[in-house]
Scaffold this motif. Sequence first.
Motif, PDB file in Angstrom:
ATOM      1  N   ALA A   1       0.832  -1.207   0.000  1.00 39.84           N
ATOM      2  CA  ALA A   1       0.000   0.000   0.000  1.00 39.84           C
ATOM      3  C   ALA A   1       0.867   1.257   0.000  1.00 39.84           C
ATOM      4  O   ALA A   1       0.595   2.212  -0.746  1.00 39.84           O
ATOM      5  CB  ALA A   1      -0.926   0.001   1.222  1.00 39.84           C
ATOM      6  N   LEU A   2       1.926   1.250   0.809  1.00 39.88           N
ATOM      7  CA  LEU A   2       2.826   2.401   0.863  1.00 39.88           C
ATOM      8  C   LEU A   2       3.496   2.621  -0.492  1.00 39.88           C
ATOM      9  O   LEU A   2       3.590   3.749  -0.976  1.00 39.88           O
ATOM     10  CB  LEU A   2       3.884   2.185   1.953  1.00 39.88           C
ATOM     11  CG  LEU A   2       4.911   3.300   2.103  1.00 39.88           C
ATOM     12  CD1 LEU A   2       4.247   4.594   2.538  1.00 39.88           C
ATOM     13  CD2 LEU A   2       5.982   2.879   3.107  1.00 39.88           C
ATOM     14  N   THR A   3       3.925   1.540  -1.118  1.00 36.22           N
ATOM     15  CA  THR A   3       4.579   1.633  -2.420  1.00 36.22           C
ATOM     16  C   THR A   3       3.612   2.164  -3.475  1.00 36.22           C
ATOM     17  O   THR A   3       3.974   3.027  -4.280  1.00 36.22           O
ATOM     18  CB  THR A   3       5.124   0.261  -2.848  1.00 36.22           C
ATOM     19  OG1 THR A   3       6.095  -0.141  -1.893  1.00 36.22           O
ATOM     20  CG2 THR A   3       5.753   0.312  -4.213  1.00 36.22           C
ATOM     21  N   GLN A   4       2.391   1.657  -3.464  1.00 41.60           N
ATOM     22  CA  GLN A   4       1.395   2.130  -4.427  1.00 41.60           C
ATOM     23  C   GLN A   4       1.122   3.622  -4.222  1.00 41.60           C
ATOM     24  O   GLN A   4       1.002   4.384  -5.174  1.00 41.60           O
ATOM     25  CB  GLN A   4       0.091   1.350  -4.284  1.00 41.60           C
ATOM     26  CG  GLN A   4       0.199  -0.098  -4.681  1.00 41.60           C
ATOM     27  CD  GLN A   4       0.196  -0.264  -6.178  1.00 41.60           C
ATOM     28  OE1 GLN A   4       1.180   0.013  -6.851  1.00 41.60           O
ATOM     29  NE2 GLN A   4      -0.904  -0.734  -6.710  1.00 41.60           N
ATOM     30  N   PHE A   5       1.038   4.038  -2.951  1.00 44.03           N
ATOM     31  CA  PHE A   5       0.754   5.440  -2.658  1.00 44.03           C
ATOM     32  C   PHE A   5       1.906   6.339  -3.104  1.00 44.03           C
ATOM     33  O   PHE A   5       1.684   7.364  -3.758  1.00 44.03           O
ATOM     34  CB  PHE A   5       0.465   5.642  -1.170  1.00 44.03           C
ATOM     35  CG  PHE A   5       0.241   7.078  -0.810  1.00 44.03           C
ATOM     36  CD1 PHE A   5      -0.920   7.731  -1.202  1.00 44.03           C
ATOM     37  CD2 PHE A   5       1.193   7.792  -0.100  1.00 44.03           C
ATOM     38  CE1 PHE A   5      -1.131   9.062  -0.902  1.00 44.03           C
ATOM     39  CE2 PHE A   5       0.990   9.126   0.211  1.00 44.03           C
ATOM     40  CZ  PHE A   5      -0.172   9.769  -0.187  1.00 44.03           C
ATOM     41  N   THR A   6       3.132   5.975  -2.749  1.00 45.19           N
ATOM     42  CA  THR A   6       4.266   6.815  -3.144  1.00 45.19           C
ATOM     43  C   THR A   6       4.439   6.807  -4.663  1.00 45.19           C
ATOM     44  O   THR A   6       4.834   7.820  -5.249  1.00 45.19           O
ATOM     45  CB  THR A   6       5.578   6.385  -2.451  1.00 45.19           C
ATOM     46  OG1 THR A   6       5.842   5.009  -2.760  1.00 45.19           O
ATOM     47  CG2 THR A   6       5.500   6.573  -0.950  1.00 45.19           C
ATOM     48  N   GLY A   7       4.118   5.677  -5.309  1.00 49.29           N
ATOM     49  CA  GLY A   7       4.159   5.629  -6.768  1.00 49.29           C
ATOM     50  C   GLY A   7       3.128   6.556  -7.383  1.00 49.29           C
ATOM     51  O   GLY A   7       3.407   7.260  -8.365  1.00 49.29           O
ATOM     52  N   PHE A   8       1.932   6.592  -6.788  1.00 45.78           N
ATOM     53  CA  PHE A   8       0.890   7.502  -7.268  1.00 45.78           C
ATOM     54  C   PHE A   8       1.331   8.949  -7.130  1.00 45.78           C
ATOM     55  O   PHE A   8       1.190   9.751  -8.060  1.00 45.78           O
ATOM     56  CB  PHE A   8      -0.421   7.276  -6.500  1.00 45.78           C
ATOM     57  CG  PHE A   8      -1.429   8.358  -6.738  1.00 45.78           C
ATOM     58  CD1 PHE A   8      -2.166   8.383  -7.910  1.00 45.78           C
ATOM     59  CD2 PHE A   8      -1.626   9.367  -5.806  1.00 45.78           C
ATOM     60  CE1 PHE A   8      -3.088   9.399  -8.145  1.00 45.78           C
ATOM     61  CE2 PHE A   8      -2.540  10.382  -6.031  1.00 45.78           C
ATOM     62  CZ  PHE A   8      -3.277  10.394  -7.210  1.00 45.78           C
TER      63      PHE A   8
END
Length: 141
Positions: free
Chosen positions: A35-42
């Motif tokens: 989730a953290l990776t998806q958020f920072t990627g977004f």
Amino acid sequence: MRGIILAFLGGAFITLQGVANARISQNIGTWQAAALTQFTGFVAAFLILMFVREKNWQGFKQVKPLYLAGGAFAAVIIFSNVTSIQHVGVTLTVSLVMISQLCITFLIDSKGWFGLVKQNMRLPQFIGIAMMIAGVVILKF
């Protein structure tokens, strides 16, 4: 040449992301890391989008719903890579991921899935995949 350089860059960042996510997941959990990776990627993609000139939002209406699920695929990718890295290490994980990618792309190309033009697969393509699988077997043992 640009495509080759970007492919190498993408491969390098996939590996770096997998290692970073494996380290993050040791502290907060695998799905939390995803989730953290998806958020920072977004956030990163959104910031880049704000600075580039390609702002074609009207095209969303033409994208098939299945293709819009690509981001959800990334959550599974992150979870699978993190868990695999923790169990078998980075080298074997990346090797197996590459074999899986080759096999799936082989099917997509040969069947013409996702609206792509069918590609004729011949003996050299089969030999290439077999050689990669043999390489991973040798790497493992």
